[in-house]
Design a protein around this motif. Structure first.
Motif, short mmCIF file in Angstrom:
data_model
loop_
_atom_site.label_atom_id
_atom_site.label_comp_id
_atom_site.label_asym_id
_atom_site.label_seq_id
_atom_site.Cartn_x
_atom_site.Cartn_y
_atom_site.Cartn_z
N ARG A 56 0.82 -1.21 0.00
CA ARG A 56 0.00 0.00 0.00
C ARG A 56 0.86 1.26 0.00
O ARG A 56 0.37 2.35 -0.34
CB ARG A 56 -0.96 0.00 1.18
N GLN B 123 0.72 2.81 -3.29
CA GLN B 123 -0.56 3.38 -3.73
C GLN B 123 -0.82 4.66 -2.96
O GLN B 123 -1.70 4.71 -2.12
CB GLN B 123 -1.67 2.36 -3.47
N ASN B 124 -0.06 5.73 -3.25
CA ASN B 124 -0.23 6.93 -2.44
C ASN B 124 -1.18 7.95 -3.05
O ASN B 124 -1.38 9.01 -2.51
CB ASN B 124 1.13 7.58 -2.17
N GLY B 125 -1.74 7.65 -4.24
CA GLY B 125 -2.74 8.54 -4.81
C GLY B 125 -2.17 9.63 -5.69
O GLY B 125 -2.91 10.35 -6.35
N TYR B 126 -0.84 9.80 -5.71
CA TYR B 126 -0.25 10.83 -6.58
C TYR B 126 -0.03 10.26 -7.97
O TYR B 126 0.67 9.26 -8.14
CB TYR B 126 1.08 11.32 -6.01
N VAL B 127 -0.61 10.92 -8.96
CA VAL B 127 -0.48 10.43 -10.34
C VAL B 127 0.98 10.40 -10.75
O VAL B 127 1.44 9.48 -11.42
CB VAL B 127 -1.30 11.32 -11.29
N GLY B 128 1.70 11.40 -10.26
CA GLY B 128 3.11 11.51 -10.63
C GLY B 128 3.90 10.27 -10.25
O GLY B 128 4.71 9.75 -11.03
N TYR C 194 2.75 7.25 -9.85
CA TYR C 194 2.38 6.14 -10.73
C TYR C 194 3.12 6.26 -12.05
O TYR C 194 3.64 5.28 -12.60
CB TYR C 194 0.88 6.09 -10.97
N ALA C 195 3.12 7.49 -12.58
CA ALA C 195 3.79 7.73 -13.88
C ALA C 195 5.26 7.39 -13.77
O ALA C 195 5.83 6.75 -14.67
CB ALA C 195 3.60 9.18 -14.31
N PHE C 196 5.86 7.75 -12.64
CA PHE C 196 7.28 7.48 -12.44
C PHE C 196 7.55 5.97 -12.49
O PHE C 196 8.42 5.50 -13.21
CB PHE C 196 7.72 8.05 -11.09
N VAL D 92 7.26 4.64 -15.99
CA VAL D 92 8.43 4.92 -16.82
C VAL D 92 9.59 4.01 -16.43
O VAL D 92 10.26 3.41 -17.30
CB VAL D 92 8.83 6.41 -16.70
N LEU E 251 6.56 13.65 -15.76
CA LEU E 251 7.06 13.31 -14.43
C LEU E 251 7.20 14.53 -13.53
O LEU E 251 6.98 14.44 -12.33
CB LEU E 251 8.40 12.60 -14.54
N LEU F 271 -7.50 8.82 -3.94
CA LEU F 271 -7.57 7.40 -4.31
C LEU F 271 -6.26 6.73 -3.96
O LEU F 271 -5.36 6.61 -4.78
CB LEU F 271 -7.86 7.30 -5.81
#
Lengths: 662, 107
Positions: A634, A637-642, A644-646, A649, B30, B105
């Motif tokens: 968990r 899964q911190n909620g920051y889109v950045g 996830y994107a990182f 990549v 990013l 989320l």
């Protein structure tokens, strides 16, 4: 009459039908409807059984063996389990006893159980029992018989624990069930051994193949016979598994009469008689049967001497009488054993029902010390009980005299005459404790409690009627098998076809025995050939057993009628013996110490160590692993889109590097 | 720089430009916080890919690549439609389009 033979399947089916009707509609019908269906179904089964038995008697002697194949239960490889019915003189006798005595007890129960909240449940159980018992005696193979065998065990459990809100009743039911499991374990192993060596469980096949394939007196024959006998000791309450029967008296009294005196407990005797070919092949096992029977007879009789609960006296008496039957089988007198089974069914059912009538009249009082002087209040009960006591004590011309005498005569001529001595002493003890019961209940001073006196009354007609019928049979049924008189042994002649194969089998066993021990063979041959006793000896034996019985009665009369204090002073004089008897030789305590306690300790260990630590540990560990994994995952899964994107990549780069590296 | 004189742009040049554009797009996704800018960066990456594809198509003298690019542009257009709608809705709900302020989320 012969046509009834085609209706054989109806004999067990009718009680099942009655049970189904009561189960489905009994709730709406009330007491009258329920009892009508329950009694009617058993009565109908009796009529069919009687018709079929008469039909059987019209056949020539060699053909009195009717097999009705119903359907194949299952097939596994070369093994077939059939549902088929065997009707021969032995099962005919058993059927008649079960349905006739069963019907009378059903009838009696309508009075005894009147007003009980579980009236319908009671009759449903009773019909289920009748069905199972008839299945047991009519089955044509060991497996189908085992279905009935377990069925009666279940019904016994249900009916002992009928008043399950009473703690002692629930305990007694469990005890009966568990002790019977031990016996059934042996029975199952015996069946497995038969299948493994002969490949079939069908009676006809087994009894045909066993003498051919098994070595007479050999290990397999002995093992099978002993394992089956272990089953019999459980069901028929013999040493060492008799302990459940006295406790089974927690059930309603008619149940004690039907299941724990007249029918179910005799299943073991029936089974041994049915498998006589196997037992004759194993003389050692046969000896064990005789010795266990004789020991149980005297052992239980001594305990019965001092018990103060009216039903417990009868329970020990039943154990003792069953011992007689096994003694008879063990010395090869199967006919005598079955005859005693029949007479015992009548007089012991009568004794229990009479005791039930007394208990009913005294509002539930069962202690002999708080009875006495009931003769004038319960004249019918007293009269019928007197007949039953005379019958069980072996006073001629009542039924018990003939059957018991036949057994004692057979024991006298067996290899071990000391069995006769044991049987004779037991006969005296039997007469003593039965008349002790009679005197304490019906004669002497009234020692009733105020509460018991309050509703004192003779039982209703529905209860007295069966008592009278049973008394008539207890008095007269002995004449079916008269000794000495030429042509008097109707019963033995009727059963003869069943045991016709005894001669050849004994011949084989004798040859085998001669090969091993020279002396034993001669003795066995002597036994086999000299079936008829000289008349003079027979009369002498009769006189001796009558003397023993009369002596027992006179002692009881002296101790409990003439001098009321004499019994107590005797008890204080021989205090140690008295205490041993009163505590039933501490057998229950012994079993508690050597079986129950260690088992409890093992269970405790399994619970506290194995279950709590190992099994729960595995389960909890699985959960803990998942929780730990989740806690770690968990974090991503911190909620920051950045973020996830990182990771996306980084992942792509790693994949590309991996691909490029190849 | 011979291609300047020969009038023929080599494949490598296209690929270098495409790679640079893609890298700019990735870095933009990013490091930027504004959802609209991130979105534009994604478009940049898509178009970088498009450039590489047409370059290869030209090199191999096949039209498959050209057709493929049309599909990519159609998908990108649809994606813009959905993406902008999402951003508008996020703004209505949260009064912001900065992605580090939208993190309900989470595990």
């Amino acid at each position: 009459m012969y046509d009834f033979v085609y209706l054989l399947y109806l004999i067990p089916l009718l009680p099942l039908l009655g049970l189904a009707l009561n189960l489905a509609f009994g709730g709406r019908w009330g007491h009258r409807g329920v009892s009508l269906v329950a009694c009617g179904s058993v009565a109908a089964a009796f009529i069919v059984a009687a018709g079929a038995a008469l039909g059987l008697a019209t056949l020539p002697e060699g053909e009195r063996r009717i097999v009705q194949h119903l359907w194949t239960w299952f097939t596994a490889g070369s093994f077939h389990a059939e549902v088929s019915i065997l009707f021969d003189p032995l099962s005919a006798v058993m059927c008649l006893v079960v349905t006739f005595v069963g019907f009378l007890i059903h009838l009696y129960s309508t009075g005894y159980m009147h007003g009980d909240a579980g009236y319908r449940r009671y009759f449903i159980y009773l019909n289920l029992f009748t069905f199972s018992m008839l299945t047991l005696v009519l089955a044509d193979n060991f497996l189908f018989m085992f279905v009935g065998w377990e069925g009666v065990g279940l019904c016994s459990y249900l009916l002992i624990g009928f008043w399950y809100e009473r703690h002692s009743a629930a305990d007694a039911a469990k005890k009966a069930f568990i002790v019977n499991r031990i016996g059934d374990f042996g029975f199952l192993l015996g069946m497995f051994l038969i299948v493994a060596t002969l490949g079939t469980l069908d009676y006809g096949e087994v009894f045909r193949l066993a003498p051919v394939k098994w070595a007479a007196g050999g290990g397999i024959a002995t093992a099978v016979a002993l394992l089956l006998f272990l089953g019999a000791t459980g069901k028929s309450a013999q040493i060492p598994l008799y302990v459940w029967l006295p406790d089974a008296m927690e059930g309603p009294t008619p149940v004690s009469a039907l299941i724990h005196a007249a029918t179910m407990v005799t299943a073991g005797v029936y089974m041994v008689a049915r498998s006589h070919v196997l037992y004759e092949l194993a003389p050692v096992a046969l000896g064990v049967v005789a010795v266990v029977g004789a020991l149980t007879a005297i052992f239980a009789a001594t305990i019965g001497l001092v018990q103060t609960d009216i039903k417990r006296v009868l329970a020990y008496s039943t154990v003792s009488q069953l011992g007689y039957m096994f003694l008879a089988c063990g010395v090869g007198a199967y006919t005598a054993g079955i005859f005693h089974l029949v007479t015992h069914a009548f007089f012991k059912a009568l004794l229990f029902l009479g005791a039930g009538s007394v208990i009913h009249a005294l509002s539930g009082e069962q202690d002999l010390r708080r009875m006495g002087g009931l003769k004038k209040h319960l004249p019918w009960t007293h009269g019928t009980m007197l007949v039953a006591c005379l019958a069980i004590a072996g006073i001629p011309p009542f039924a018990g005299f003939f059957s018991k005498d036949a057994i004692l005569a057979a024991a006298f001529e067996s290899r071990w005459p000391w069995l006769y001595a044991v049987g004779l002493v037991t006969a005296g003890l039997t007469a003593f404790y039965m008349f002790r019961l009679l005197y304490l209940t019906f004669y002497g001073q009234e020692r009733l409690t105020h509460e018991a006196k309050h509703h004192l009354h003779e039982s209703p007609r529905s209860m007295v009627g069966p008592l009278a019928v049973l008394a008539a049979f207890s008095a007269l049924v002995g004449f079916l098998d008269l000794p000495i008189v030429p042509g008097g042994d109707q019963f033995g002649a009727f059963l003869a076809p069943v045991f016709a194969d005894l001669g050849p089998v004994r011949e084989m066993a004798t040859h085998a025995a001669t090969a091993v021990i020279p002396g034993a063979g001669a003795a066995a041959a002597h036994e086999a050939h000299e079936a008829h006793t000289p008349v003079g000896l027979e009369i002498a034996l009769m006189l001796v057993s009558v003397i023993a019985a009369v002596a027992g009665i006179l002692v009881a009369r002296a101790l409990y009628l003439r001098k009321p204090g004499a019994a107590e002073s005797l008890a204080t004089r021989f205090q140690r013996a008295y205490r041993a008897l009163l505590h039933k030789y501490w057998v229950d305590e012994l079993y508690q110490a050597i079986v129950v306690r260690p088992l409890e300790r093992v269970s405790q260990w399994l619970w506290r160590v194995f279950d709590v630590q190992v099994i729960d540990g595995v389960v909890d560990g699985t959960g803990g692993f998942v929780v730990l994994g989740g806690t770690l995952l968990r974090l991503f899964q911190n909620g920051y889109v950045g973020t996830y994107a990182f990771f996306l990549v980084v992942g792509v780069v790693l994949v590309l590097l991996g691909l490029g590296g190849r | 720089m011979s291609w300047l004189t020969q009038g023929q742009v080599p494949l490598e040049a296209y690929l270098v430009v495409s790679g640079l554009l893609f890298l700019i797009g990735v870095v933009g996704v990013l490091v930027r916080r504004n959802a609209i800018v991130i979105f534009m960066c994604i478009e940049l990456m898509l178009n970088a890919a498009n450039l590489a594809i047409v370059a290869f198509a030209d090199q191999l003298q096949q039209t498959d690549g050209q057709v493929f690019v049309f599909f990519v542009m159609a998908v990108a257009a649809a994606e813009v439609g959905i993406g902008l709608a999402l951003i508008v809705n996020v703004f209505r709900a949260r009064q912001t389009v900065y992605v580090d302020e939208v993190n309900l989320l989470k595990g």
